[in-house]
Design a protein around this motif. Structure first.
Motif, mmCIF file in Angstrom:
data_model
loop_
_atom_site.group_PDB
_atom_site.id
_atom_site.type_symbol
_atom_site.label_atom_id
_atom_site.label_comp_id
_atom_site.label_asym_id
_atom_site.label_seq_id
_atom_site.Cartn_x
_atom_site.Cartn_y
_atom_site.Cartn_z
ATOM 1 N N GLU A 119 0.810 -1.218 0.000
ATOM 2 C CA GLU A 119 0.000 0.000 0.000
ATOM 3 C C GLU A 119 0.845 1.271 0.000
ATOM 4 O OE1 GLU A 119 -3.210 0.421 -0.378
ATOM 5 O OE2 GLU A 119 -3.619 -1.712 -0.575
ATOM 6 N N ARG B 51 -3.506 1.636 6.355
ATOM 7 C CA ARG B 51 -4.315 0.655 5.636
ATOM 8 C C ARG B 51 -3.613 -0.690 5.577
ATOM 9 N NH1 ARG B 51 -5.096 4.828 1.924
ATOM 10 N NH2 ARG B 51 -3.667 3.824 0.435
ATOM 11 N N ASN C 97 -3.891 -2.428 8.899
ATOM 12 C CA ASN C 97 -5.279 -2.903 9.060
ATOM 13 C C ASN C 97 -5.528 -4.148 8.212
ATOM 14 O OD1 ASN C 97 -6.127 -1.019 10.896
ATOM 15 N ND2 ASN C 97 -7.030 0.378 9.384
ATOM 16 N N ASN C 98 -4.990 -4.165 6.982
ATOM 17 C CA ASN C 98 -5.175 -5.323 6.102
ATOM 18 C C ASN C 98 -4.536 -6.581 6.687
ATOM 19 O OD1 ASN C 98 -6.629 -3.928 4.182
ATOM 20 N ND2 ASN C 98 -4.854 -3.511 2.874
#
Length: 692
Positions: free
Chosen positions: A410, A427, A430-431
């Motif tokens: 990301e 992100r 979180n992924n």
């Protein structure tokens, strides 16, 4: 496309995604602070599994117990008692909150699973002479496990397990043919919950030590976008050929299925793209959905991962996992080759073209855009096949490489797009945690299937094994062919209500030893690996067997086709897979048993493909033109000569060592059929591709 058609398509996709979420283990969606309870436990479970694969050293019984404890905790918090509101008791079907009763049930169930750890020394000292507390906790654990399995898997497995439990106690009162000496409550509880011969048996051990890591790896690949990458790559390669989207669906589903292990998740990942494309180039909705069903179902056959059951095969047969990969390679790849062939036949019958090049992704750009996904997969294959590390170690190394890829993917994308990097890092983190939670949720059904099936295995181990062989021998009248037909039909029926892993465990425990023994009575050697793969194959085929095949329902929802018709069409496509187990039971060359030469192995693979192509032509009614009825026996003769050269060699008096001399006969008959049909070929065949 009109607004109503778009709305209908969206509803179908939503239904398919809902089915995939249910299989993944998303049943409740609590609100407020409660929404973090289940994901936190799931992430904790993933961290525990990663720990025992790297630095944490525990006794195997501890690992199995804690693994089951996590699974039971998540089940009772995540799945309501009832799926629909009944009896006016709303809390029994609550989906937006977790009732206090389920919190209490989850804690009690988890403690019951952990009881063998909490009092390990005491239980070890008094094994065979349980005290009342042991019996009470053992009975409660068995009941809790069956209830948890009912909530997640459905009633089929608990009902079968209960029937075996009743049989264990009432065996002396059964008819003479199936009479059994029976067991005491003390022995039953000791076997099921105080030893590693029942609930905490080999299937749960494989689930706890190996399968979890592979499922987690698959969840991380999916969360990172590998599924979308695989299907785009497949489209860029094959989309322009005749019936190209169908061929792309097969390749994409095969690549996704290697790491997914779930036919429904595979359908939602790849079918969302391929089914509309198949319909666009001219495939009827039913056939478009059926192709995706057949491709996604068979994804569990594709080495190197092959789903949870393959690891259990390695333990039951007592061979390294790479030997299972070797044995499964030719049947799996021959099956996929035949499915490519079937889609080509269908495209020829329908006069279909491929997609225009401007509609397709550019190959090199697509390939390079997801090349980083190949790194952990390549490492996994290298460690499994070349270095021969244990499956758990290979999976662990692939996971940490995948974690690094997810961590940097990301931010790199954000940097390349000149976007803020800090939100991209957020992100990415979180992924990673989302993938850990998703992997744990996916494992719930596997853990409970293996634990609940352990009850059946435990009852068989109480002394039923030899009796079951005798019963099957009587029912089949000592005929190995009838025995195999009974096993196949039973696997398909039982598999309608069970996950693949549970179906395999149940059928392998009951029939695999019997297949080997009964074949031995007839002086026919059947390798144990062949018997276990036979059960494995038909357990997988149950996924698209009407009227229950859930894979067919998921694909039908996307294609907006009738589910039963889709299942029937998918099963017709999968018949080419169904004949393979019957062939390798009698011709162990197909599983490369005692075959160590690459040229010999490649020859067997090539002829297995030819035999499967001929069988597909016989069942689909088309080769290069529409078949005449009298041509079908010719196709079937090619199949037999290509897949059972040993049998034909024996009939004509050739020694076993010269069995491969039958292969040219198969090719000659195939060539003769081609010459016969060539004058009937359509005068204007569809173009292989459209270049614009």
């Amino acid at each position: 496309m009109s607004y109503s058609e778009v709305d209908t398509q969206n509803k179908g996709l939503e239904l398919a995604r809902k089915m995939a979420e249910e299989e993944e283990g998303i049943a409740r969606r609590p609100r407020g602070a409660e929404k973090w309870v289940i994901p936190t436990i799931a992430v904790g479970w993933s961290l525990f599994q990663l720990s025992i694969a790297s630095w944490l050293i525990l006794d195997s019984t501890y690992i199995r117990s804690i693994h089951l404890g996590f699974a039971l905790l998540i089940v009772f918090l995540n799945y309501p008692v009832l799926s629909k509101k009944r009896f006016g008791l709303k809390f029994l079907s609550a989906t937006h909150r977790i009732p206090l009763s389920d919190y209490a049930t989850a804690i009690v169930a988890c403690l019951c699973a952990l009881y063998i750890v909490l009092d390990f020394k005491g239980i070890t000292m008094r094994y065979g002479a349980p005290i009342p507390r042991d019996i009470a906790v053992g009975i409660l654990l068995t009941l809790m496990l069956l209830e948890a399995a009912r909530r997640v898997i459905g009633p089929a497995l608990p009902v079968i397990a209960v029937c075996f439990c009743i049989y264990a106690f009432f065996g002396p009162y059964m008819p003479d043919l199936i009479a059994f000496k029976g067991t005491s409550l003390n022995r039953f509880v000791g076997q099921m919950t105080m030893s590693t011969e029942g609930i905490y048996g080999i299937p749960l051990d494989v689930s706890a030590t190996i399968v979890f890591l592979f499922v987690l790896f698959g969840a991380m690949l999916d969360k990172a976008g590998a599924g979308h990458y695989f299907i785009q790559l497949a489209l860029s390669l094959l989309g322009g050929f005749k019936g190209g989207p169908a061929k792309a669906a097969i390749l994409g589903s095969g690549l996704t299925g290697m790491v997914s292990g779930s036919s429904i998740a595979n359908i939602v990942t790849t079918g969302t793209f391929t089914i509309p494309m198949m319909k666009k180039v001219g495939y009827p909705p039913t056939k478009a959905a059926a192709v995706e069903v057949a491709a996604s179902t068979d994804g569990q056959l594709a080495p190197p991962i092959m789903g949870a059951a393959a690891f259990i095969i390695a333990e039951y047969v007592n061979v390294p996992y790479v030997e299972v990969i070797k044995a499964a390679a030719i049947p799996a790849f021959a099956s996929y080759a035949a499915l490519f062939y079937i889609t080509h036949i269908e495209a020829s019958k329908l006069g279909l073209k491929g997609m225009s090049r401007k509609e397709l992704p550019v190959f090199f750009k697509t390939f390079l855009g997801g090349l980083h996904f190949m790194l952990p997969i390549g490492l996994l294959l290298y460690e499994l096949v070349v270095v021969r590390h244990s499956p758990e170690l290979a999976a662990f190394h692939a996971i940490w490489v995948m974690t690094l890829i997810m961590l940097f993917q990301e931010p790199v994308k954000a940097y390349m797009a000149k976007e803020p990097v800090v939100p991209a890092i957020h992100r990415a983190v979180n992924n990673i945690f989302s993938a850990m939670a998703s992997g744990a949720r996916n494992m719930v059904s596997v853990a409970l299937a293996t634990a609940a099936a352990g009850i059946i295995v435990g009852v068989v181990a109480l002394g039923l094994g030899g009796l079951i062989t005798e019963i099957i021998d009587v029912i089949s009248m000592g005929n190995i062919y009838i025995m195999l037909a009974i096993t196949a039909i039973a696997s398909l029926i039982i598999g309608m209500g069970l996950p693949t892993t549970a179906t395999y465990i149940v059928m392998a425990s009951l029939t695999a030893p019997a297949i080997v023994t009964i074949a031995g009575y007839q002086e026919w050697f059947v390798p144990l690996m062949s018997a276990h793969l036979f059960c494995f194959y038909f357990g997988i085929l149950a996924d698209d067997t009407p009227p229950v095949g859930l894979a067919a329902y998921a694909a039908a929802a996307i294609a907006k086709s009738p589910p039963i018709a889709t299942g029937l069409q998918g099963f017709m496509y999968d018949i080419r897979t169904a004949i393979l187990p019957f062939m390798f039971i009698f011709n162990s060359d197909l599983i490369l048993h005692e075959i160590y030469s690459w040229p010999q192995g490649l020859l067997i693979f090539f002829m297995a493909c030819m035999g499967n192509f001929a069988f597909a032509s016989a069942t689909q009614g088309w080769f290069v033109a529409k078949n005449k009825i009298w041509e079908v026996p010719l196709f079937l003769s090619v199949t037999v000569c290509a897949m059972r050269p040993d049998a034909i060699a024996s009939l004509v008096g050739l020694p076993h060592e010269q069995r491969y001399y039958i292969y040219p006969v198969a090719l000659a008959i195939f060539g003769i059929i081609y010459l016969i049909q060539k004058p009937r070929m359509p005068k204007k065949p569809a173009m292989a591709s459209v270049l614009e």
